[in-house]
Write a protein that holds these residues in place. Structure first.
Motif, PDB file in Angstrom:
ATOM      1  N   LEU A  42      10.938  34.378  16.068  1.00 47.25           N
ATOM      2  CA  LEU A  42       9.928  33.379  15.801  1.00 47.25           C
ATOM      3  C   LEU A  42       9.551  33.268  14.168  1.00 47.25           C
ATOM      4  N   PRO A  43       9.299  34.374  13.820  1.00 47.31           N
ATOM      5  CA  PRO A  43       8.974  34.155  12.359  1.00 47.31           C
ATOM      6  C   PRO A  43      10.116  33.609  11.578  1.00 47.31           C
ATOM      7  N   VAL A  44      11.350  33.840  11.718  1.00 45.55           N
ATOM      8  CA  VAL A  44      12.527  33.150  11.121  1.00 45.55           C
ATOM      9  C   VAL A  44      12.569  31.594  11.566  1.00 45.55           C
ATOM     10  N   MET A  54       9.735  20.477   8.830  1.00 45.56           N
ATOM     11  CA  MET A  54       9.985  19.936  10.242  1.00 45.56           C
ATOM     12  C   MET A  54       9.135  20.714  11.190  1.00 45.56           C
ATOM     13  N   ALA A  55       8.805  20.316  12.320  1.00 47.12           N
ATOM     14  CA  ALA A  55       8.450  21.154  13.495  1.00 47.12           C
ATOM     15  C   ALA A  55       9.705  21.950  13.969  1.00 47.12           C
ATOM     16  N   ILE A  56       9.316  23.102  14.472  1.00 50.08           N
ATOM     17  CA  ILE A  56      10.332  24.008  15.167  1.00 50.08           C
ATOM     18  C   ILE A  56      11.154  23.248  16.232  1.00 50.08           C
ATOM     19  N   GLU A  57      10.447  22.513  17.121  1.00 45.90           N
ATOM     20  CA  GLU A  57      10.895  21.809  18.307  1.00 45.90           C
ATOM     21  C   GLU A  57      11.953  20.569  17.756  1.00 45.90           C
ATOM     22  N   GLU A  58      11.805  20.184  16.458  1.00 43.92           N
ATOM     23  CA  GLU A  58      12.756  19.347  15.992  1.00 43.92           C
ATOM     24  C   GLU A  58      14.044  19.842  15.427  1.00 43.92           C
TER      25      GLU A  58
END
Length: 63
Positions: A42-44, A54-58
């Motif tokens: 998650l940190p990476v 960008m959002a992680i989900e993107e």
């Protein structure tokens, strides 16, 4: 999990080594993430999202 990391990197004309340096990872780790052999912590994932603004989900999607 699928990701757009390779495409995002190519759009900026960065090598895997360039991206690895920016993320403070090894080039091998970047390659493993791009090819789906390794899911980042998650940190990476947050560092990647922040770098590309960008959002992680993107960037990362469930299979």
């Amino acid at each position: 999990m699928r990701n757009r990391l390779k495409v995002l990197r190519a759009e900026r004309d960065w090598s895997q080594a360039d991206l690895a340096e920016r993320l403070k990872l090894s080039r091998q780790s970047v390659n493993a993430i791009e090819t789906g052999k390794y899911d980042p912590s998650l940190p990476v994932a947050f560092r990647i999202a922040d770098l590309f603004d960008m959002a992680i989900e993107e960037i990362f999607q469930r299979d």
